[in-house]
Design a protein around this motif. Structure first.
Motif: not given
Length: 105
Positions: A59-66
Motif C-alpha cells: 500500500y505504501a509503495v502504491w500510494t508513493g508511486i501515485g
C-alpha cells in the motif's frame, strides 16, 4: 512479478488522479470513463500484488508511486510550482519506496 504488477497499479493511480482533473467533476463522459477504468484497474492490480506482498509495503509503495507521479505531472501538465521544498519531499517519498522494496523479506 508482484512488484511489477504493483508498479503498474501505481502508474494507473497516477492516471486516475490526473484524470480527475480532466473529468471536470465527472461532467465529461470520456475522461470520466477512462478515469473510472484506471481506478478499478489500479485497485484490482493492487489487490493482486497484495496476495504475495506485505499489505503495509504494497500500500505504501502504491500510494508513493501515485503521489510522486501525480506531483511530477502536476508540475509538467498544469504548471504547478516545482519549489525546493516540494522536490525535497518528493525525493523523500522516493527514498521510502526504495527502502521498502530493499527491505522486503
Amino acid at each position: 512479478m508482484a512488484w511489477l504488477v504493483l508498479a503498474v497499479a501505481g502508474l494507473l493511480e497516477v492516471g486516475w488522479a490526473i484524470g480527475l482533473k480532466y473529468t471536470d467533476g465527472f461532467s465529461k463522459l470520456w475522461p470520466s470513463v477512462a478515469t473510472a477504468a484506471a481506478m478499478v484497474a489500479s485497485v484490482v492490480l493492487l489487490g493482486w500484488a497484495m496476495r504475495s506482498l506485505p499489505v503495509g509495503s504494497a500500500y505504501a509503495v502504491w500510494t508513493g508511486i501515485g503521489a510522486v507521479g501525480t506531483v511530477a505531472l502536476g508540475i509538467v501538465l498544469f504548471g504547478e510550482p516545482a519549489t525546493l521544498g516540494r522536490l525535497v519531499c518528493v525525493t523523500l517519498i522516493v527514498a521510502g519506496i526504495i527502502g521498502l522494496k530493499i527491505t522486503h523479506a
